[in-house]
Design a protein around this motif. Structure first.
Motif, PDB file in Angstrom:
ATOM      1  N   ARG A  11     141.368  48.449 -30.777  1.00 35.44           N
ATOM      2  CA  ARG A  11     142.309  49.214 -30.482  1.00 35.44           C
ATOM      3  C   ARG A  11     143.076  48.029 -29.552  1.00 35.44           C
ATOM      4  NH1 ARG A  11     142.072  54.930 -27.835  1.00 35.44           N
ATOM      5  NH2 ARG A  11     144.363  55.713 -27.600  1.00 35.44           N
ATOM      6  N   LEU A  12     144.416  47.984 -29.981  1.00 38.81           N
ATOM      7  CA  LEU A  12     145.213  46.762 -28.957  1.00 38.81           C
ATOM      8  C   LEU A  12     145.678  47.504 -27.749  1.00 38.81           C
ATOM      9  CD1 LEU A  12     146.969  45.018 -31.946  1.00 38.81           C
ATOM     10  CD2 LEU A  12     144.991  44.423 -30.578  1.00 38.81           C
ATOM     11  N   THR A  13     146.158  46.682 -26.625  1.00 33.43           N
ATOM     12  CA  THR A  13     146.522  47.147 -25.489  1.00 33.43           C
ATOM     13  C   THR A  13     148.385  46.360 -25.694  1.00 33.43           C
ATOM     14  OG1 THR A  13     146.029  45.130 -24.141  1.00 33.43           O
ATOM     15  CG2 THR A  13     144.693  47.191 -24.307  1.00 33.43           C
ATOM     16  N   ARG A  14     149.174  47.172 -24.575  1.00 30.88           N
ATOM     17  CA  ARG A  14     150.643  46.413 -24.597  1.00 30.88           C
ATOM     18  C   ARG A  14     150.525  44.899 -24.525  1.00 30.88           C
ATOM     19  NH1 ARG A  14     154.477  50.078 -23.039  1.00 30.88           N
ATOM     20  NH2 ARG A  14     153.798  52.145 -23.203  1.00 30.88           N
ATOM     21  N   ALA A  15     149.376  44.218 -23.755  1.00 25.38           N
ATOM     22  CA  ALA A  15     149.190  42.963 -23.428  1.00 25.38           C
ATOM     23  C   ALA A  15     149.253  42.149 -25.092  1.00 25.38           C
ATOM     24  CB  ALA A  15     148.239  42.498 -22.870  1.00 25.38           C
ATOM     25  N   ALA A  16     149.027  42.906 -26.050  1.00 25.32           N
ATOM     26  CA  ALA A  16     148.826  42.064 -27.149  1.00 25.32           C
ATOM     27  C   ALA A  16     150.360  41.806 -27.875  1.00 25.32           C
ATOM     28  CB  ALA A  16     148.118  42.950 -28.194  1.00 25.32           C
ATOM     29  N   PHE A  17     151.296  42.601 -27.266  1.00 26.43           N
ATOM     30  CA  PHE A  17     152.793  42.482 -27.891  1.00 26.43           C
ATOM     31  C   PHE A  17     154.029  41.813 -27.072  1.00 26.43           C
ATOM     32  CE2 PHE A  17     150.420  46.015 -29.534  1.00 26.43           C
ATOM     33  CZ  PHE A  17     150.514  45.908 -30.914  1.00 26.43           C
ATOM     34  N   ARG A  18     154.899  41.151 -27.786  1.00 20.72           N
ATOM     35  CA  ARG A  18     155.716  40.245 -27.144  1.00 20.72           C
ATOM     36  C   ARG A  18     157.106  41.243 -26.583  1.00 20.72           C
ATOM     37  NH1 ARG A  18     155.125  35.205 -25.551  1.00 20.72           N
ATOM     38  NH2 ARG A  18     157.232  34.600 -26.157  1.00 20.72           N
ATOM     39  N   HIS A  19     157.231  42.325 -27.510  1.00 21.97           N
ATOM     40  CA  HIS A  19     158.316  43.310 -27.306  1.00 21.97           C
ATOM     41  C   HIS A  19     157.952  44.564 -27.258  1.00 21.97           C
ATOM     42  CE1 HIS A  19     162.534  44.187 -27.079  1.00 21.97           C
ATOM     43  NE2 HIS A  19     162.046  44.983 -28.172  1.00 21.97           N
ATOM     44  N   ILE A  20     158.432  45.542 -26.382  1.00 17.21           N
ATOM     45  CA  ILE A  20     158.228  46.901 -26.423  1.00 17.21           C
ATOM     46  C   ILE A  20     159.694  47.615 -26.337  1.00 17.21           C
ATOM     47  CG2 ILE A  20     157.147  48.748 -25.221  1.00 17.21           C
ATOM     48  CD1 ILE A  20     155.071  46.908 -25.970  1.00 17.21           C
ATOM     49  N   ARG A  21     159.598  48.437 -27.217  1.00 17.20           N
ATOM     50  CA  ARG A  21     161.182  49.177 -27.576  1.00 17.20           C
ATOM     51  C   ARG A  21     160.590  50.576 -27.569  1.00 17.20           C
ATOM     52  NH1 ARG A  21     164.579  46.693 -30.203  1.00 17.20           N
ATOM     53  NH2 ARG A  21     165.923  48.594 -30.798  1.00 17.20           N
ATOM     54  N   PRO A  22     161.752  51.510 -27.163  1.00 17.55           N
ATOM     55  CA  PRO A  22     161.323  52.794 -27.281  1.00 17.55           C
ATOM     56  C   PRO A  22     161.741  53.635 -28.587  1.00 17.55           C
ATOM     57  CG  PRO A  22     163.599  52.477 -26.396  1.00 17.55           C
ATOM     58  CD  PRO A  22     163.051  51.211 -26.464  1.00 17.55           C
ATOM     59  N   ILE A  23     160.789  54.626 -28.947  1.00 19.31           N
ATOM     60  CA  ILE A  23     161.019  55.154 -30.122  1.00 19.31           C
ATOM     61  C   ILE A  23     160.971  56.602 -29.946  1.00 19.31           C
ATOM     62  CG2 ILE A  23     159.713  55.746 -32.515  1.00 19.31           C
ATOM     63  CD1 ILE A  23     160.568  52.862 -32.435  1.00 19.31           C
ATOM     64  N   GLU A 113     148.369  52.551 -21.934  1.00 15.31           N
ATOM     65  CA  GLU A 113     148.027  50.901 -22.047  1.00 15.31           C
ATOM     66  C   GLU A 113     147.562  50.886 -23.491  1.00 15.31           C
ATOM     67  OE1 GLU A 113     147.566  47.250 -21.157  1.00 15.31           O
ATOM     68  OE2 GLU A 113     148.733  48.731 -19.873  1.00 15.31           O
ATOM     69  N   GLN A 114     147.082  51.722 -24.063  1.00 18.07           N
ATOM     70  CA  GLN A 114     146.283  51.599 -25.366  1.00 18.07           C
ATOM     71  C   GLN A 114     147.222  52.140 -26.609  1.00 18.07           C
ATOM     72  OE1 GLN A 114     142.123  53.013 -24.868  1.00 18.07           O
ATOM     73  NE2 GLN A 114     141.616  50.670 -25.116  1.00 18.07           N
ATOM     74  N   ALA A 115     147.091  51.357 -27.894  1.00 16.44           N
ATOM     75  CA  ALA A 115     148.000  52.197 -28.652  1.00 16.44           C
ATOM     76  C   ALA A 115     147.454  53.349 -29.288  1.00 16.44           C
ATOM     77  CB  ALA A 115     147.990  50.872 -29.939  1.00 16.44           C
ATOM     78  N   ALA A 116     148.128  54.296 -29.654  1.00 15.79           N
ATOM     79  CA  ALA A 116     147.746  55.248 -30.312  1.00 15.79           C
ATOM     80  C   ALA A 116     147.520  55.234 -31.631  1.00 15.79           C
ATOM     81  CB  ALA A 116     148.940  56.460 -30.124  1.00 15.79           C
ATOM     82  N   ALA A 117     148.337  54.198 -32.235  1.00 14.57           N
ATOM     83  CA  ALA A 117     148.292  53.835 -33.633  1.00 14.57           C
ATOM     84  C   ALA A 117     148.758  52.403 -33.660  1.00 14.57           C
ATOM     85  CB  ALA A 117     149.074  54.412 -34.346  1.00 14.57           C
ATOM     86  N   GLN A 118     148.309  51.536 -34.738  1.00 17.09           N
ATOM     87  CA  GLN A 118     148.706  50.328 -34.916  1.00 17.09           C
ATOM     88  C   GLN A 118     148.688  49.779 -36.231  1.00 17.09           C
ATOM     89  OE1 GLN A 118     145.592  48.959 -32.109  1.00 17.09           O
ATOM     90  NE2 GLN A 118     144.612  47.895 -33.666  1.00 17.09           N
ATOM     91  N   GLY A 119     149.441  48.715 -36.633  1.00 13.63           N
ATOM     92  CA  GLY A 119     149.202  48.473 -37.934  1.00 13.63           C
ATOM     93  C   GLY A 119     150.343  47.073 -38.135  1.00 13.63           C
ATOM     94  N   HIS A 120     150.505  46.853 -39.387  1.00  8.29           N
ATOM     95  CA  HIS A 120     151.117  45.691 -39.622  1.00  8.29           C
ATOM     96  C   HIS A 120     152.414  46.061 -40.742  1.00  8.29           C
ATOM     97  CE1 HIS A 120     148.358  46.012 -43.229  1.00  8.29           C
ATOM     98  NE2 HIS A 120     149.495  45.207 -44.061  1.00  8.29           N
TER      99      HIS A 120
END
Length: 148
Positions: A11-23, A113-120
């Motif tokens: 399970r990834l955290t926000r630190a694993a991503f370069r950009h965060i945007r609202p959904i 802090e942690q992803a509820a879901a993640q993917g590619h």
């Protein structure tokens, strides 16, 4: 003969991503079980990537001679979300090839802090008219490099 079950990703955290945007979640996203149905996560992925590409990558949906077609997508779920949760999508480029890009995307509850879901999500860039793969244009490649 049994098929081995693939290993569940960490399970990834926000630190694993370069950009965060609202959904934004919508009432129609909830299913009969009272949570966002799995199909909507793919829409969130698409919305996050397309929004970023329009804002930063110079994508002009109606005019761009080179377009990205989705050729692969996948998602792992860790916890349920539901309307009216405020969500955020984290985006990072996991691989930037000659004509393709693989994004890693995380869906977070706002402030979580942690992803509820993640993917590619994988785009292959093609000529709009011929639908044949082409090299990712320089301006777009430079923008995608910011996410790598």
């Amino acid at each position: 003969m049994s098929v081995p079950v693939s290993e569940r990703p960490a399970r990834l955290t926000r630190a694993a991503f370069r950009h965060i945007r609202p959904i934004a979640t919508r009432w129609m996203d909830n299913d009969a079980y009272g949570h966002v149905n799995n199909v909507h996560y793919y829409s969130y992925f698409d919305t996050a990537v397309a929004g970023w590409l329009i804002e930063r990558g110079g994508l002009k949906i109606d005019e761009s001679p080179v377009i990205g077609l989705v050729v692969e997508t996948g998602c792992t779920y860790f916890e349920s979300v539901a309307f009216p949760d405020a969500l955020e999508a984290g985006i990072v480029v996991a691989h930037l090839g000659r004509s393709s890009v693989r994004y890693r995307i995380g869906i977070f509850r706002a402030e979580a802090e942690q992803a509820a879901a993640q993917g590619h999500f994988v785009h292959v860039y093609v000529d709009r008219a011929t639908q044949r793969p082409v090299e990712i244009p320089g301006e777009l490649r430079a923008a995608l490099s910011e996410l790598a």
